[in-house]
Write a protein that holds these residues in place. Structure first.
Motif, PDB file in Angstrom:
ATOM      1  N   LEU A   6       0.845  -1.204   0.000  1.00  0.00           N
ATOM      2  CA  LEU A   6       0.000   0.000   0.000  1.00  0.00           C
ATOM      3  C   LEU A   6       0.875   1.246   0.000  1.00  0.00           C
ATOM      4  N   ALA A   7       1.923   1.216   0.854  1.00  0.00           N
ATOM      5  CA  ALA A   7       2.802   2.374   0.945  1.00  0.00           C
ATOM      6  C   ALA A   7       3.478   2.622  -0.396  1.00  0.00           C
ATOM      7  N   ALA A   8       3.907   1.560  -1.066  1.00  0.00           N
ATOM      8  CA  ALA A   8       4.607   1.702  -2.344  1.00  0.00           C
ATOM      9  C   ALA A   8       3.690   2.303  -3.399  1.00  0.00           C
ATOM     10  N   VAL A   9       2.438   1.803  -3.457  1.00  0.00           N
ATOM     11  CA  VAL A   9       1.499   2.337  -4.450  1.00  0.00           C
ATOM     12  C   VAL A   9       1.193   3.802  -4.167  1.00  0.00           C
ATOM     13  N   CYS A  10       0.965   4.133  -2.897  1.00  0.00           N
ATOM     14  CA  CYS A  10       0.725   5.532  -2.498  1.00  0.00           C
ATOM     15  C   CYS A  10       1.863   6.409  -2.997  1.00  0.00           C
ATOM     16  N   THR A  11       3.087   5.920  -2.842  1.00  0.00           N
ATOM     17  CA  THR A  11       4.255   6.700  -3.194  1.00  0.00           C
ATOM     18  C   THR A  11       4.303   6.953  -4.697  1.00  0.00           C
ATOM     19  N   LEU A  12       4.033   5.904  -5.473  1.00  0.00           N
ATOM     20  CA  LEU A  12       4.071   6.086  -6.928  1.00  0.00           C
ATOM     21  C   LEU A  12       3.014   7.097  -7.365  1.00  0.00           C
ATOM     22  N   LEU A  45      -7.210  14.226 -10.389  1.00  0.00           N
ATOM     23  CA  LEU A  45      -8.178  14.040  -9.306  1.00  0.00           C
ATOM     24  C   LEU A  45      -8.253  12.574  -8.889  1.00  0.00           C
ATOM     25  N   GLY A  46      -8.264  11.703  -9.917  1.00  0.00           N
ATOM     26  CA  GLY A  46      -8.339  10.266  -9.640  1.00  0.00           C
ATOM     27  C   GLY A  46      -7.158   9.810  -8.807  1.00  0.00           C
ATOM     28  N   ALA A  47      -5.969  10.295  -9.167  1.00  0.00           N
ATOM     29  CA  ALA A  47      -4.762   9.889  -8.434  1.00  0.00           C
ATOM     30  C   ALA A  47      -4.850  10.324  -6.971  1.00  0.00           C
ATOM     31  N   ILE A  48      -5.331  11.576  -6.777  1.00  0.00           N
ATOM     32  CA  ILE A  48      -5.438  12.084  -5.403  1.00  0.00           C
ATOM     33  C   ILE A  48      -6.431  11.247  -4.600  1.00  0.00           C
ATOM     34  N   ALA A  49      -7.599  10.965  -5.236  1.00  0.00           N
ATOM     35  CA  ALA A  49      -8.632  10.201  -4.529  1.00  0.00           C
ATOM     36  C   ALA A  49      -8.137   8.804  -4.184  1.00  0.00           C
ATOM     37  N   LEU A  50      -7.510   8.137  -5.149  1.00  0.00           N
ATOM     38  CA  LEU A  50      -7.032   6.785  -4.934  1.00  0.00           C
ATOM     39  C   LEU A  50      -6.009   6.759  -3.796  1.00  0.00           C
ATOM     40  N   ARG A  51      -5.154   7.793  -3.781  1.00  0.00           N
ATOM     41  CA  ARG A  51      -4.116   7.865  -2.764  1.00  0.00           C
ATOM     42  C   ARG A  51      -4.735   7.945  -1.365  1.00  0.00           C
ATOM     43  N   VAL A  53      -7.728   6.936  -0.478  1.00  0.00           N
ATOM     44  CA  VAL A  53      -8.387   5.671  -0.133  1.00  0.00           C
ATOM     45  C   VAL A  53      -7.344   4.675   0.382  1.00  0.00           C
ATOM     46  N   LEU A  54      -6.235   4.585  -0.352  1.00  0.00           N
ATOM     47  CA  LEU A  54      -5.172   3.666   0.062  1.00  0.00           C
ATOM     48  C   LEU A  54      -4.627   4.061   1.437  1.00  0.00           C
ATOM     49  N   PHE A  55      -4.561   5.378   1.646  1.00  0.00           N
ATOM     50  CA  PHE A  55      -4.052   5.877   2.921  1.00  0.00           C
ATOM     51  C   PHE A  55      -4.937   5.409   4.079  1.00  0.00           C
ATOM     52  N   THR A  56      -6.263   5.500   3.852  1.00  0.00           N
ATOM     53  CA  THR A  56      -7.207   5.040   4.876  1.00  0.00           C
ATOM     54  C   THR A  56      -6.991   3.558   5.161  1.00  0.00           C
ATOM     55  N   GLU A 114       4.413   3.282  14.022  1.00  0.00           N
ATOM     56  CA  GLU A 114       4.411   4.550  13.287  1.00  0.00           C
ATOM     57  C   GLU A 114       5.775   4.823  12.723  1.00  0.00           C
ATOM     58  N   GLY A 115       6.786   4.601  13.559  1.00  0.00           N
ATOM     59  CA  GLY A 115       8.147   4.884  13.142  1.00  0.00           C
ATOM     60  C   GLY A 115       8.501   4.092  11.908  1.00  0.00           C
ATOM     61  N   LEU A 116       8.306   2.813  11.980  1.00  0.00           N
ATOM     62  CA  LEU A 116       8.696   1.980  10.848  1.00  0.00           C
ATOM     63  C   LEU A 116       7.840   2.293   9.636  1.00  0.00           C
ATOM     64  N   ASP A 117       6.535   2.446   9.867  1.00  0.00           N
ATOM     65  CA  ASP A 117       5.635   2.706   8.749  1.00  0.00           C
ATOM     66  C   ASP A 117       5.967   4.041   8.092  1.00  0.00           C
ATOM     67  N   GLN A 118       6.008   5.105   8.932  1.00  0.00           N
ATOM     68  CA  GLN A 118       6.266   6.428   8.374  1.00  0.00           C
ATOM     69  C   GLN A 118       7.690   6.516   7.864  1.00  0.00           C
ATOM     70  N   GLY A 119       8.608   5.936   8.620  1.00  0.00           N
ATOM     71  CA  GLY A 119      10.004   5.960   8.208  1.00  0.00           C
ATOM     72  C   GLY A 119      10.160   5.261   6.873  1.00  0.00           C
ATOM     73  N   LEU A 120       9.602   4.080   6.767  1.00  0.00           N
ATOM     74  CA  LEU A 120       9.731   3.303   5.528  1.00  0.00           C
ATOM     75  C   LEU A 120       9.074   4.012   4.356  1.00  0.00           C
ATOM     76  N   SER A 121       7.822   4.466   4.586  1.00  0.00           N
ATOM     77  CA  SER A 121       7.134   5.112   3.470  1.00  0.00           C
ATOM     78  C   SER A 121       7.841   6.418   3.118  1.00  0.00           C
ATOM     79  N   GLY A 122       8.442   7.064   4.131  1.00  0.00           N
ATOM     80  CA  GLY A 122       9.207   8.280   3.886  1.00  0.00           C
ATOM     81  C   GLY A 122      10.412   7.990   3.009  1.00  0.00           C
TER      82      GLY A 122
END
Ligand SMILES: Nc1ncnc2c1ncn2[C@@H]1O[C@H](COP(=O)(O)OP(=O)(O)OP(=O)(O)O)[C@@H](O)[C@H]1O
Ligand SMILES: [Mg+2]
Length: 560
Positions: A6-12, A45-51, A53-56, A114-122
């Protein structure tokens, strides 16, 4: 892991906006492609919305995992605490233990999740955006990241400096909780001695310590992070200036600049997260150290493992037992005490003589420094504590009840006991009558430490608890609280029923109990100074005779 995908897709997806921006600036606008405006905008708009949703989805899945980790860690820590020897508890304020379980575990876990998740996605976002930028313009990209080494250095220095401050803040919080716990438990004493103002002042001081320690952390944060932002943001000015230069020279396009400017935010978004993350990590490391300080303690030795006797007759011998709680002078020394199976042994002596300590050694709450304790001829030091304690009923000096129903307080001794057994135990302990009168009978909640019951009622429930267990060895640390004659008679009767057919050690403060003992050991300052039967000891005219003359019971009332 799903959350990583999920984090990887959000990032792309974050790259869609800079790409669109470039497309608008370099293609759509110069070439007047008005028909592409709406479709491209819809893609954005689609990219923002999808992002989002994935974030949730990511937040939910992270939290499920997070709560599980906290739960596991909390339970592991509590399990560990439960396995620690009593000596550890002697030196650890309750409030401090509670802070470790209630605050340090979540702080530590926040790092993991949080650290690992945010750190990794960061890190992921940084790498992806950085790669994208390189494909756009290498020179501009390098300028963009030029301030980062300075940021890294600043963060490193910060972390070293601020860790002790976090530690101090954490310790101050613990100290405050310890005081709070102590004072709430002792609220009756505080009110009785009207020391409210003094205690408030003490609390105020501890609270101020927390305030100072927290402020010191905040101050450190307040200096470092604006500095980091300053360095990072100065990079953007450089980037724009150089971009202008390269556009003028024709080696970059306006679209490149717009894409780079849009990406800058994306690139520095992870960097700006370094601030809360570093705070999180530093606090987490401090909390982790406090949690592991407990987890690394050695468990109480041979609790489950160790010897067991096939058949327990109940002969107990103390041989030259010496023990000290830690002070220079031993609490008990050279103690020889013997009980034949089924005998009742009375321990008497002035307060502080070491009577309760002997019982604590027999249950192996503490281990003797020298000498040995034998059960049916075998040293208890080689036995499983679980096995041993399952065979000992211990009515302690203070009758402690849990903040639970009368039933739950009793079935501690025998989980799953039937109602008839419970009532039989209550009858024998002369407690049935008052339990019947309680508003909800067996289901009545006794209050913290049993405060909703009277001292005598608590004591009789403790006796009922031991009766329900029906142990082959019984230790009775007679409470010294003065109760009325009728209650005392009821307790005496209950105690006598308890003593029947088992080896029994009674720390007695009442003549009536002592007289019936098979053997009396008189203790003074940690040593056995006299022993024998009531009549023999009286005839000796020593300490026992003096204690009796003083009236064992009155003496007891004073020591209560
Ligand atoms: N957990 C502990 N840590 C340190 N010292 C302790 C601890 N428990 C008891 N002591 C000390 O050990 C000595 C003996 O205490 P103990 O409780 O055995 O006395 P006692 O004979 O049972 O007295 P009492 O009749 O008042 O109950 C006392 O001087 C006491 O201060
Ligand atoms: Mg005692």
């Amino acid at each position: 892991m799903a959350t990583l995908v999920l984090a990887a897709v959000c990032t792309l997806l974050v790259l869609v906006l800079p790409a669109l921006s470039k497309e608008f600036t370099d293609e759509v606008i110069p070439k007047g492609q008005t028909e592409r405006i709406v479709p491209l905008a819809l893609v954005g708009l689609g990219a923002i919305a999808l992002r989002q949703v994935l974030f949730t989805l990511r937040t939910v899945s992270n939290n499920v995992f997070e709560q599980k980790v906290v739960h596991d860690l909390r339970t592991e820590l509590y399990g560990k605490i439960q396995r620690l020897p009593l000596r550890w508890f002697d030196n650890q304020p309750t409030g401090d233990i509670m802070t470790r379980v209630a605050s340090d575990v979540p702080a530590m876990e926040r790092v993991i999740i949080e650290g690992l998740d945010q750190g990794l996605s960061g890190v992921l976002q940084f790498v992806v955006v950085f790669g994208y930028l390189l494909t756009q313009h290498a020179g501009l990209t390098l300028l963009t990241v030029a301030p980062l080494p300075v940021v890294a250095l600043a963060v490193r220095i910060y972390q070293k400096r601020v860790e002790p401050k976090y530690k101090a803040a954490s310790e101050a919080g613990s100290a405050l909780n310890s005081l709070l716990h102590d004072n709430i438990a002792g609220i009756r004493q505080i009110k009785a001695y009207t020391v409210e103002p003094e205690e408030l002042e003490r609390f105020d001081r501890r609270s101020r310590d927390v305030q100072t320690a927290q402020l010191s952390v905040v101050k450190a944060n307040a200096v470092i992070w604006p500095f980091v932002s300053l360095v990072a943001e100065s990079g953007i000015v450089l980037t724009i200036a150089f971009a202008a230069w390269w556009i003028c020279r024709g080696t970059a396009t306006l679209g490149t600049l717009s894409a780079v400017l849009m990406s800058w935010g994306l690139l520095y978004d992870p960097v700006s997260r370094v601030n809360p993350l570093t705070q999180l990590f530093t606090a987490g490391i401090v909390a982790g150290k406090r949690v592991f300080a407990v987890l690394d303690q050695t468990d109480e030795a041979n609790f489950a493992e160790g010897g067991r006797l096939e058949e327990l007759k109940g002969a107990v011998r103390f041989e030259g037992v010496a023990f000290s709680y830690g002070g220079e002078v031993p609490t008990v020394a050279g103690v020889d005490v013997e009980a034949q199976p089924g005998q009742t042994i009375a321990l008497v002596g002035p307060t502080g003589a070491g009577k309760s300590t002997l019982l604590n050694l027999l249950t192996r709450f503490y281990e003797p420094d020298s000498g040995r304790i034998l059960l049916d001829g075998a040293p208890v030091s080689g036995m499983s504590k679980e096995w041993l304690r399952d065979r000992i009923g211990y009515v302690t000096q203070e009758s402690f009840l849990f903040n639970a129903s009368v039933r739950e307080n009793l079935t501690v001794a025998k989980p799953g006991a039937e109602d008839e057994e419970i009532w039989a135990a209550l009858e024998s302990a002369n407690a049935a009558e008052f339990v019947r009168r309680l508003p909800e009978g067996l289901e009545t909640v006794t209050g913290e430490r049993g405060t909703r019951l009277s001292g005598g009622e608590r004591q009789r429930l403790s006796i009922a608890r031991a009766l329900l267990k029906n142990p082959p060895i019984l230790l009775l640390d007679e409470a010294t609280s003065a109760v009325d004659n009728e209650t005392e008679r009821l307790i005496q009767e209950a105690l006598e029923r308890l003593r029947a057919d088992r080896t029994c050690f009674v720390i007695a403060h009442r003549l009536s109990t002592v007289e019936k003992a098979d053997r009396i050991y008189v203790m003074e300052r940690g040593r056995v100074v006299e022993s024998g039967r009531h009549g023999e000891l009286l005839a000796m005219g020593g300490l026992y005779a003096r204690l009796c003359a003083g009236g064992l019971k009155e003496e007891a009332a004073v020591s209560a």
